[in-house]
Design a protein around this motif. Structure first.
Motif, mmCIF file in Angstrom:
data_model
loop_
_atom_site.group_PDB
_atom_site.id
_atom_site.type_symbol
_atom_site.label_atom_id
_atom_site.label_comp_id
_atom_site.label_asym_id
_atom_site.label_seq_id
_atom_site.Cartn_x
_atom_site.Cartn_y
_atom_site.Cartn_z
ATOM 1 N N LEU A 144 0.970 -0.930 0.180
ATOM 2 C CA LEU A 144 -0.099 0.000 0.079
ATOM 3 C C LEU A 144 0.946 0.871 -0.023
ATOM 4 O O LEU A 144 1.473 0.920 0.843
ATOM 5 N N LEU A 187 8.120 -0.817 5.641
ATOM 6 C CA LEU A 187 7.286 -2.047 5.635
ATOM 7 C C LEU A 187 8.105 -3.153 6.243
ATOM 8 O O LEU A 187 9.217 -3.351 5.676
ATOM 9 N N SER A 188 7.379 -4.048 6.978
ATOM 10 C CA SER A 188 8.304 -5.121 7.436
ATOM 11 C C SER A 188 8.127 -6.354 6.589
ATOM 12 O O SER A 188 6.800 -7.086 6.474
ATOM 13 N N PRO A 189 8.970 -6.890 5.925
ATOM 14 C CA PRO A 189 8.970 -8.131 5.046
ATOM 15 C C PRO A 189 8.294 -9.312 6.202
ATOM 16 O O PRO A 189 8.748 -9.439 7.401
ATOM 17 N N HIS A 190 7.228 -10.193 5.656
ATOM 18 C CA HIS A 190 6.679 -10.805 6.903
ATOM 19 C C HIS A 190 5.842 -12.133 6.044
ATOM 20 O O HIS A 190 5.511 -12.076 4.921
ATOM 21 N N ARG A 191 5.656 -12.991 6.833
ATOM 22 C CA ARG A 191 4.679 -14.113 6.350
ATOM 23 C C ARG A 191 3.608 -14.237 7.300
ATOM 24 O O ARG A 191 3.741 -14.372 8.587
ATOM 25 N N GLU A 222 -3.380 8.870 -15.274
ATOM 26 C CA GLU A 222 -2.299 9.197 -14.272
ATOM 27 C C GLU A 222 -3.155 9.025 -12.807
ATOM 28 O O GLU A 222 -4.095 8.823 -12.746
ATOM 29 N N ASN A 223 -2.176 9.217 -11.846
ATOM 30 C CA ASN A 223 -2.213 9.062 -10.308
ATOM 31 C C ASN A 223 -3.034 7.608 -10.081
ATOM 32 O O ASN A 223 -3.872 7.699 -8.934
ATOM 33 N N VAL A 224 -3.029 6.746 -10.803
ATOM 34 C CA VAL A 224 -3.405 5.366 -10.365
ATOM 35 C C VAL A 224 -2.404 4.768 -9.681
ATOM 36 O O VAL A 224 -1.174 4.532 -9.963
ATOM 37 N N LEU A 225 -2.694 4.284 -8.260
ATOM 38 C CA LEU A 225 -1.676 3.740 -7.248
ATOM 39 C C LEU A 225 -1.576 2.261 -7.529
ATOM 40 O O LEU A 225 -2.642 1.522 -8.038
ATOM 41 N N LEU A 226 -0.539 1.623 -7.199
ATOM 42 C CA LEU A 226 -0.153 0.215 -7.363
ATOM 43 C C LEU A 226 -0.486 -0.193 -5.922
ATOM 44 O O LEU A 226 -0.534 0.563 -5.092
ATOM 45 N N PRO A 227 -0.663 -1.388 -5.893
ATOM 46 C CA PRO A 227 -0.886 -1.922 -4.380
ATOM 47 C C PRO A 227 0.049 -1.522 -3.270
ATOM 48 O O PRO A 227 -0.487 -1.124 -2.265
ATOM 49 N N THR A 228 1.503 -1.513 -3.433
ATOM 50 C CA THR A 228 2.101 -1.321 -2.391
ATOM 51 C C THR A 228 2.117 0.278 -2.100
ATOM 52 O O THR A 228 2.337 0.888 -0.900
ATOM 53 N N GLN A 229 1.983 1.101 -3.369
ATOM 54 C CA GLN A 229 1.868 2.443 -2.985
ATOM 55 C C GLN A 229 0.657 2.885 -2.298
ATOM 56 O O GLN A 229 0.533 3.628 -1.343
ATOM 57 N N HIS A 230 -0.569 1.951 -2.393
ATOM 58 C CA HIS A 230 -1.711 2.272 -1.502
ATOM 59 C C HIS A 230 -1.409 2.043 0.001
ATOM 60 O O HIS A 230 -1.898 2.706 0.664
ATOM 61 N N VAL A 231 -0.705 0.878 0.167
ATOM 62 C CA VAL A 231 -0.487 0.481 1.447
ATOM 63 C C VAL A 231 0.149 1.817 2.204
ATOM 64 O O VAL A 231 -0.127 2.170 3.292
ATOM 65 N N GLY A 260 2.613 -2.320 7.930
ATOM 66 C CA GLY A 260 2.214 -2.957 6.788
ATOM 67 C C GLY A 260 1.414 -4.161 7.095
ATOM 68 O O GLY A 260 0.840 -4.816 6.263
ATOM 69 N N VAL A 261 1.575 -4.526 8.347
ATOM 70 C CA VAL A 261 0.906 -6.031 8.595
ATOM 71 C C VAL A 261 -0.684 -5.744 9.156
ATOM 72 O O VAL A 261 -0.905 -4.955 9.743
ATOM 73 N N SER A 262 -1.385 -6.757 8.680
ATOM 74 C CA SER A 262 -3.012 -6.664 8.954
ATOM 75 C C SER A 262 -3.196 -7.685 9.909
ATOM 76 O O SER A 262 -3.051 -8.918 9.996
ATOM 77 N N ARG A 263 -4.465 -7.535 10.722
ATOM 78 C CA ARG A 263 -5.111 -8.369 11.442
ATOM 79 C C ARG A 263 -6.546 -8.139 11.244
ATOM 80 O O ARG A 263 -7.164 -7.263 10.718
ATOM 81 N N LYS A 264 -7.478 -8.938 11.928
ATOM 82 C CA LYS A 264 -8.898 -8.880 12.002
ATOM 83 C C LYS A 264 -9.435 -8.433 10.730
ATOM 84 O O LYS A 264 -10.050 -7.511 10.404
#
Length: 272
Positions: A14, A28-32, A144-153, A241-245
């Motif tokens: 994002l 952002l933290s690399p993670h699994r 223009e101005n379209v974000l990619l997924p990590t940009q959005h995060v 950048g990690v998500s829960r719930k």
């Protein structure tokens, strides 16, 4: 981790724009992360009687090396017409400046491929152009101005940390047809660090004591006339950048994703 791909999976990952923060300001933290999928029983009127499955989300990389994301969601739905098995997988790479993006998306229902997208997006002079090989060979310019997924995060985290309540942005992640852009509306709640009620996995390692924000994102098909979103995803977003719930609301039914394991992966520091 949110994205249209992640939501359609619907899960996944994002900063571009006049109000964006510098990319290096947010780490952002690399993670699994692994999530247990279940049916949201609060959604009434559904023809879905039950759901179970798993989502595995893995993000590696850095702002220098770029970010690679792999996501796999396997869900078994008990419906009035019988059991439905859904398998969604995505593999993407996005450079740290949001100028290049590689994506591969596959959705299988009961073993049959129903959606498949494969291609590359390049940003030139601000405009994002996609060259795809699947579902068909095509080249489209998304504007223009379209974000990619990590940009959005990154945009969401930056907005949350600066106190923004509403973040609107068009987003492209490749799903479902290698050309669709979603207009997104994110509502961000107040920061909290309270560990009460958190899953054990959400208090492990570098997640312990981290700031997090409740986020709800509605996805609308760009140019559509429907005021109802195609789907809505909500989650708690940590500042790395990690998500829960997770909650994935498809309108007719909704799925919950409970964080059951979290592993911090090695960081790729930028070379000096």
């Amino acid at each position: 981790m949110p994205s249209a791909c992640f939501c359609r999976s619907a899960l996944a990952a994002l900063l571009l724009g006049a109000s964006a923060l510098p990319a290096m300001a947010i780490q952002l933290s690399p993670h699994r992360a692994t999530y247990a999928v279940s049916l949201d029983a609060s959604k009434s009127g559904t023809r879905i009687n039950g759901a179970e499955g798993r989502i595995v989300y893995e993000m590696r990389g850095s702002a220098c090396a770029g970010y690679s994301v792999q996501l796999r969601q396997d869900t078994q739905l008990a419906t009035e017409g019988g059991r439905v098995n859904s398998a969604v997988s995505t593999a993407t790479w996005e450079d740290g400046d949001g100028k290049s993006y590689r994506f591969r998306v596959s959705n299988r229902i009961n073993g049959e491929t129903t959606e498949e997208a494969d291609g590359v997006a390049e940003r030139k002079d601000g405009a994002l152009t996609v060259t795809a090989t699947k579902p068909e060979a095509q080249t489209v310019t998304l504007g223009e101005n379209v974000l990619l997924p990590t940009q959005h995060v990154l945009r969401l985290i930056g907005g949350a940390e600066s106190g923004e309540v509403i973040v609107e942005a068009p987003v492209f992640d490749g799903s479902p047809d290698a050309k669709k852009v979603y207009d997104t509306l994110a509502v961000i709640g107040r920061e909290t660090r309270d560990a009460k009620g958190l899953e054990e996995a959400a208090t492990a390692g570098d997640l312990a004591g981290r700031a997090r924000f409740p986020v709800t994102i509605s996805y609308y098909e760009r140019g559509g006339s429907n005021e109802t979103p195609d789907y809505v995803i909500s989650f708690d977003m940590f500042d790395n950048g990690v998500s829960r719930k997770l909650k994935l609301d498809y309108g007719e039914f909704a799925l919950n994703g409970t964080l059951i394991s979290y592993e911090a992966l090695p960081k790729e520091d930028c070379a000096k």
